[in-house]
Design a protein around this motif. Structure first.
Motif, PDB file in Angstrom:
ATOM      1  N   LEU A 245       0.827  -1.209   0.000  1.00 35.24           N
ATOM      2  CA  LEU A 245       0.000   0.000   0.000  1.00 35.24           C
ATOM      3  C   LEU A 245       0.863   1.260   0.000  1.00 35.24           C
ATOM      4  N   LEU A 246       1.956   1.239   0.758  1.00 33.61           N
ATOM      5  CA  LEU A 246       2.874   2.385   0.764  1.00 33.61           C
ATOM      6  C   LEU A 246       3.612   2.532  -0.557  1.00 33.61           C
ATOM      7  N   ALA A 247       3.826   1.433  -1.261  1.00 34.05           N
ATOM      8  CA  ALA A 247       4.564   1.456  -2.522  1.00 34.05           C
ATOM      9  C   ALA A 247       3.673   1.861  -3.699  1.00 34.05           C
ATOM     10  N   THR A 248       2.399   2.093  -3.437  1.00 33.64           N
ATOM     11  CA  THR A 248       1.455   2.425  -4.497  1.00 33.64           C
ATOM     12  C   THR A 248       1.300   3.934  -4.625  1.00 33.64           C
ATOM     13  N   ASP A 249       1.326   4.411  -5.855  1.00 30.70           N
ATOM     14  CA  ASP A 249       1.124   5.825  -6.146  1.00 30.70           C
ATOM     15  C   ASP A 249      -0.247   6.253  -5.630  1.00 30.70           C
ATOM     16  N   PRO A 250      -0.302   7.212  -4.697  1.00 31.32           N
ATOM     17  CA  PRO A 250      -1.588   7.622  -4.128  1.00 31.32           C
ATOM     18  C   PRO A 250      -2.491   8.337  -5.143  1.00 31.32           C
ATOM     19  N   ASP A 251      -1.911   8.819  -6.231  1.00 35.89           N
ATOM     20  CA  ASP A 251      -2.699   9.514  -7.245  1.00 35.89           C
ATOM     21  C   ASP A 251      -3.334   8.567  -8.255  1.00 35.89           C
ATOM     22  N   LYS A 252      -3.027   7.284  -8.160  1.00 36.15           N
ATOM     23  CA  LYS A 252      -3.616   6.276  -9.054  1.00 36.15           C
ATOM     24  C   LYS A 252      -4.569   5.431  -8.230  1.00 36.15           C
ATOM     25  N   ASP A 253      -5.693   5.081  -8.804  1.00 37.52           N
ATOM     26  CA  ASP A 253      -6.690   4.292  -8.087  1.00 37.52           C
ATOM     27  C   ASP A 253      -6.380   2.807  -8.248  1.00 37.52           C
ATOM     28  N   LEU A 254      -5.398   2.323  -7.470  1.00 36.31           N
ATOM     29  CA  LEU A 254      -4.965   0.934  -7.579  1.00 36.31           C
ATOM     30  C   LEU A 254      -5.264   0.118  -6.338  1.00 36.31           C
ATOM     31  N   THR A 255      -5.754   0.755  -5.277  1.00 33.42           N
ATOM     32  CA  THR A 255      -5.913   0.045  -4.015  1.00 33.42           C
ATOM     33  C   THR A 255      -6.909  -1.104  -4.120  1.00 33.42           C
ATOM     34  N   ARG A 256      -7.882  -1.017  -5.031  1.00 35.32           N
ATOM     35  CA  ARG A 256      -8.847  -2.105  -5.145  1.00 35.32           C
ATOM     36  C   ARG A 256      -8.215  -3.383  -5.675  1.00 35.32           C
ATOM     37  N   THR A 257      -7.060  -3.277  -6.310  1.00 36.07           N
ATOM     38  CA  THR A 257      -6.390  -4.464  -6.838  1.00 36.07           C
ATOM     39  C   THR A 257      -5.354  -5.026  -5.860  1.00 36.07           C
ATOM     40  N   LEU A 258      -5.163  -4.348  -4.757  1.00 33.28           N
ATOM     41  CA  LEU A 258      -4.166  -4.770  -3.769  1.00 33.28           C
ATOM     42  C   LEU A 258      -4.850  -5.341  -2.529  1.00 33.28           C
ATOM     43  N   PRO A 259      -4.146  -6.191  -1.784  1.00 31.64           N
ATOM     44  CA  PRO A 259      -4.709  -6.641  -0.504  1.00 31.64           C
ATOM     45  C   PRO A 259      -4.873  -5.450   0.427  1.00 31.64           C
ATOM     46  N   GLN A 260      -5.768  -5.582   1.372  1.00 34.67           N
ATOM     47  CA  GLN A 260      -6.068  -4.481   2.286  1.00 34.67           C
ATOM     48  C   GLN A 260      -5.836  -4.907   3.732  1.00 34.67           C
ATOM     49  N   LEU A 261      -5.754  -3.921   4.599  1.00 34.58           N
ATOM     50  CA  LEU A 261      -5.707  -4.142   6.045  1.00 34.58           C
ATOM     51  C   LEU A 261      -7.066  -3.773   6.619  1.00 34.58           C
ATOM     52  N   TYR A 262      -7.467  -4.482   7.675  1.00 32.92           N
ATOM     53  CA  TYR A 262      -8.803  -4.301   8.222  1.00 32.92           C
ATOM     54  C   TYR A 262      -8.746  -4.086   9.731  1.00 32.92           C
ATOM     55  N   ASP A 263      -9.852  -3.606  10.290  1.00 30.29           N
ATOM     56  CA  ASP A 263      -9.940  -3.402  11.737  1.00 30.29           C
ATOM     57  C   ASP A 263      -9.599  -4.683  12.498  1.00 30.29           C
ATOM     58  N   GLU A 264      -9.995  -5.835  11.951  1.00 30.28           N
ATOM     59  CA  GLU A 264      -9.733  -7.117  12.612  1.00 30.28           C
ATOM     60  C   GLU A 264      -8.226  -7.366  12.782  1.00 30.28           C
ATOM     61  N   ASP A 265      -7.422  -6.831  11.857  1.00 23.93           N
ATOM     62  CA  ASP A 265      -5.971  -7.005  11.956  1.00 23.93           C
ATOM     63  C   ASP A 265      -5.421  -6.258  13.175  1.00 23.93           C
ATOM     64  N   VAL A 266      -5.946  -5.080  13.437  1.00 22.37           N
ATOM     65  CA  VAL A 266      -5.535  -4.304  14.610  1.00 22.37           C
ATOM     66  C   VAL A 266      -6.071  -4.961  15.877  1.00 22.37           C
ATOM     67  N   ILE A 267      -7.305  -5.439  15.819  1.00 27.33           N
ATOM     68  CA  ILE A 267      -7.915  -6.098  16.981  1.00 27.33           C
ATOM     69  C   ILE A 267      -7.104  -7.333  17.378  1.00 27.33           C
ATOM     70  N   LEU A 268      -6.634  -8.100  16.402  1.00 31.23           N
ATOM     71  CA  LEU A 268      -5.801  -9.267  16.699  1.00 31.23           C
ATOM     72  C   LEU A 268      -4.560  -8.852  17.484  1.00 31.23           C
ATOM     73  N   LEU A 269      -3.886  -7.797  17.043  1.00 35.73           N
ATOM     74  CA  LEU A 269      -2.699  -7.318  17.760  1.00 35.73           C
ATOM     75  C   LEU A 269      -3.045  -6.918  19.189  1.00 35.73           C
ATOM     76  N   GLU A 270      -4.126  -6.168  19.341  1.00 36.64           N
ATOM     77  CA  GLU A 270      -4.518  -5.718  20.679  1.00 36.64           C
ATOM     78  C   GLU A 270      -4.839  -6.901  21.587  1.00 36.64           C
ATOM     79  N   GLN A 271      -5.543  -7.906  21.058  1.00 37.25           N
ATOM     80  CA  GLN A 271      -5.883  -9.077  21.868  1.00 37.25           C
ATOM     81  C   GLN A 271      -4.632  -9.852  22.280  1.00 37.25           C
ATOM     82  N   GLU A 272      -3.698  -9.991  21.368  1.00 37.96           N
ATOM     83  CA  GLU A 272      -2.457 -10.710  21.681  1.00 37.96           C
ATOM     84  C   GLU A 272      -1.639  -9.959  22.731  1.00 37.96           C
TER      85      GLU A 272
END
Length: 136
Positions: A74-101
């Motif tokens: 996500l950091l390596a992607t040009d923010p001016d191009k709409d490419l995020t839909r083709t890349l994997p994403q991070l979700y609230d559940e990913d942060v929740i997992l860290l907090e629970q651990e």
């Protein structure tokens, strides 16, 4: 025929690199610095994972590595191009997992009353390296 992935580009080094999307930026660009730091962290987390025998800890660290790799893309992607839909994403559940651990680990730790000096055993030292790279 699939494209062969190589670890070099054969375009020479003129002090620039491409973001996903093709935009050229200098290698000192903040995005390059950020995903380089995440790449370093990911390598240390992998090294730490290799030192552990507890299967649960290894699984959690592998999930963290996968999330770090996603953040790098996500950091390596040009923010001016709409490419995020083709890349994997991070979700609230990913942060929740860290907090629970972290909460589960804290249940087994004594109350902290001072700063902790890194060291004592290799795995602990690697945890501190991961912590400091992440903090950067």
């Amino acid at each position: 025929m699939e494209k062969e992935w190589k670890i070099y580009t054969k375009t020479g080094d003129k002090g620039e690199t491409s973001l996903i999307g093709g935009t050229r930026v200098p290698k000192y660009h903040e995005r390059i610095e950020a995903y380089g730091t995440l790449d370093e962290l990911n390598s240390f987390v992998g090294y730490l994972r290799d030192q552990l025998t507890d299967n649960h800890q290894r699984i959690v660290l592998l999930k963290i590595q996968e999330n770090l790799f996603t953040a790098e893309s996500l950091l390596a992607t040009d923010p001016d191009k709409d490419l995020t839909r083709t890349l994997p994403q991070l979700y609230d559940e990913d942060v929740i997992l860290l907090e629970q651990e972290i909460d589960e680990m804290n249940k087994h730790l004594p109350v902290l009353s001072s700063f902790i000096l890194p060291g004592g055993m290799a795995q602990v030292s690697l945890c501190h390296i991961c912590r400091t790279v992440c903090r950067r």
